[in-house]
Design an enzyme around this catalytic site. Structure first.
Site, mmCIF file in Angstrom:
data_model
loop_
_atom_site.group_PDB
_atom_site.id
_atom_site.type_symbol
_atom_site.label_atom_id
_atom_site.label_comp_id
_atom_site.label_asym_id
_atom_site.label_seq_id
_atom_site.Cartn_x
_atom_site.Cartn_y
_atom_site.Cartn_z
ATOM 1 N N ASP A 1 23.229 -5.336 -58.578
ATOM 2 C CA ASP A 1 22.284 -6.212 -57.873
ATOM 3 C C ASP A 1 23.006 -7.222 -57.000
ATOM 4 O OD1 ASP A 1 19.646 -5.403 -58.851
ATOM 5 O OD2 ASP A 1 20.395 -6.020 -60.809
ATOM 6 N N ASP B 1 12.403 -1.111 -61.518
ATOM 7 C CA ASP B 1 13.412 -2.159 -61.682
ATOM 8 C C ASP B 1 12.769 -3.477 -62.102
ATOM 9 O OD1 ASP B 1 15.659 -3.688 -61.620
ATOM 10 O OD2 ASP B 1 15.992 -3.544 -59.459
ATOM 11 N N MET C 1 9.737 -2.629 -57.517
ATOM 12 C CA MET C 1 10.092 -3.836 -58.265
ATOM 13 C C MET C 1 8.954 -4.142 -59.235
ATOM 14 S SD MET C 1 13.081 -4.547 -57.318
ATOM 15 C CE MET C 1 13.190 -5.914 -58.481
ATOM 16 N N HIS D 1 21.676 -2.326 -55.096
ATOM 17 C CA HIS D 1 20.360 -2.859 -54.736
ATOM 18 C C HIS D 1 20.568 -4.145 -53.939
ATOM 19 C CE1 HIS D 1 16.354 -4.706 -56.455
ATOM 20 N NE2 HIS D 1 16.307 -4.525 -55.139
ATOM 21 N N HIS E 1 23.664 0.124 -62.016
ATOM 22 C CA HIS E 1 22.797 -0.589 -61.076
ATOM 23 C C HIS E 1 23.476 -1.918 -60.741
ATOM 24 C CE1 HIS E 1 18.936 -1.396 -59.105
ATOM 25 N NE2 HIS E 1 19.062 -2.647 -59.543
ATOM 26 N N MET F 1 19.398 -7.217 -52.320
ATOM 27 C CA MET F 1 18.331 -8.228 -52.190
ATOM 28 C C MET F 1 18.843 -9.297 -51.245
ATOM 29 S SD MET F 1 17.252 -8.219 -56.183
ATOM 30 C CE MET F 1 18.812 -7.490 -56.629
ATOM 31 N N MET G 1 22.486 -10.349 -54.551
ATOM 32 C CA MET G 1 21.509 -11.395 -54.201
ATOM 33 C C MET G 1 22.175 -12.447 -53.325
ATOM 34 S SD MET G 1 19.873 -11.951 -57.947
ATOM 35 C CE MET G 1 19.135 -10.593 -58.877
ATOM 36 N N SER H 1 21.784 -2.458 -65.518
ATOM 37 C CA SER H 1 22.056 -3.447 -64.470
ATOM 38 C C SER H 1 23.205 -4.356 -64.885
ATOM 39 C CB SER H 1 20.812 -4.278 -64.183
ATOM 40 O OG SER H 1 21.178 -5.336 -63.335
HETATM 41 C C1 DX5 Z 1 16.005 -8.214 -60.481
HETATM 42 C C2 DX5 Z 1 17.035 -7.138 -60.411
HETATM 43 C C3 DX5 Z 1 17.047 -6.238 -61.575
HETATM 44 C C4 DX5 Z 1 17.432 -6.909 -62.848
HETATM 45 C C5 DX5 Z 1 16.738 -6.181 -63.953
HETATM 46 O O1 DX5 Z 1 15.969 -8.916 -59.297
HETATM 47 O O2 DX5 Z 1 16.820 -6.325 -59.271
HETATM 48 O O3 DX5 Z 1 17.853 -5.096 -61.359
HETATM 49 O O4 DX5 Z 1 18.808 -6.903 -63.108
HETATM 50 O O5 DX5 Z 1 16.948 -6.888 -65.097
HETATM 51 P P1 DX5 Z 1 16.011 -6.753 -66.358
HETATM 52 O O6 DX5 Z 1 16.094 -5.342 -66.819
HETATM 53 O O7 DX5 Z 1 16.631 -7.732 -67.310
HETATM 54 O O8 DX5 Z 1 14.624 -7.157 -65.948
HETATM 55 ZN ZN ZN Z 2 17.892 -4.350 -59.121
#
Ligand code: DX5
Ligand code: ZN
Length: 248
Positions: free
Chosen positions: A62, A202, A164, A93, A60, A95, A64, A35
């Protein structure tokens, strides 16, 4: 989803997903998706190069929005910049609320896999159709409190289910253990509905729980903190990649 160009989609899926097929035709090693959220944003190209040259399979990414989750990460220009330097597929991903508004923008920015949240989609079936039309792999994520059975009517049309294993929003959180029973339930649902969906985990994945997750049925492991806080990130990726479990 019957009006989709199936041959074309299948080709995309095989190119992306089965890129790491081994010589044994019916088996496959776990896919590792570091990630980028935990990377050094002030020198992102260095971490992209590190992943390019590692045993990782996907990036990956993310996204947000500060609404669906209580944090803001980065947006489309950063995804395009990652795409310019990444030599592996981008697993994006989302979010965010109303993800359907941004699917084509993220596909244009270079996403190979786009995952939306079940909890953010009023018309999930339509959103999955849209992802198919865009020619990307269709992923659906569910939060730790969301039961598996909400996916029963769409599972046959999903390429990736992202379970998740932390509450989304931040890297470096502690793994939530109900994930193991959810993997098992999801495997049953996938078999029952004759789905080809792969199981992605994840959040909170580390060098200790990776083997149990793969044995339980995980196909894809996302890892942020475990990779980027390691003294040797490429070694951490290689260790995750060598995780042995029941192969699919
Ligand atoms: C959390 C993200 C994850 C995050 C995982 O909201 O979707 O992808 O980056 O990070 P670790 O592996 O540090 O939990
Ligand atoms: Zn993620």
């Amino acid at each position: 989803m019957d009006n989709q160009p199936k041959a074309e989609i299948q080709l995309t899926i095989s190119q992306i997903y089965f890129a790491n097929l081994h010589l044994r035709p019916n088996t496959m090693s776990v896919i590792i998706a570091p990630s980028i959220l935990s990377a050094d944003f002030s020198y992102l190209q260095k971490d992209i190069k590190m992943i390019n040259e590692s045993k990782a399979d996907w990036f990956h990414v993310d996204i947000m929005d500060g609404v669906f989750v209580p944090n803001i990460s980065f947006g489309l220009p950063v995804v395009s910049a990652i795409k310019r330097h990444a030599s592996k597929p981008l697993d994006v991903h989302l979010m965010i609320v109303e993800p359907e508004k941004y699917l084509s923008a993220f596909a244009d920015a270079g996403a190979a896999i786009i995952t939306v949240h079940y909890e953010a989609c009023t018309h999930l079936h339509r959103t999955i159709q849209n992802l198919r039309q865009l020619g990307v792999l269709a992923g659906v994520a569910i939060n730790p409190h969301t039961p598996i059975n909400v996916l029963s009517e769409v599972i046959a049309n999903i390429d990736v289910v992202c379970l998740m294993s932390v509450n989304p929003g931040f890297g470096g959180q502690r793994f939530i253990k109900n994930t193991y029973s959810k993997i098992s339930e999801l495997k049953h649902l996938i078999a029952l509905k004759n789905s080809g969906a792969k199981i992605e985990i994840d959040g909170g994945v580390d060098l200790k729980n990776a083997a149990e997750l793969v044995q339980a049925g995980a196909d894809i492991l996302v890892a942020g903190n475990t990779v980027f806080s390691a003294a040797n990130p490429q070694e951490a990726i290689a260790t995750l990649k060598n995780t042995h479990g029941q192969l699919v």
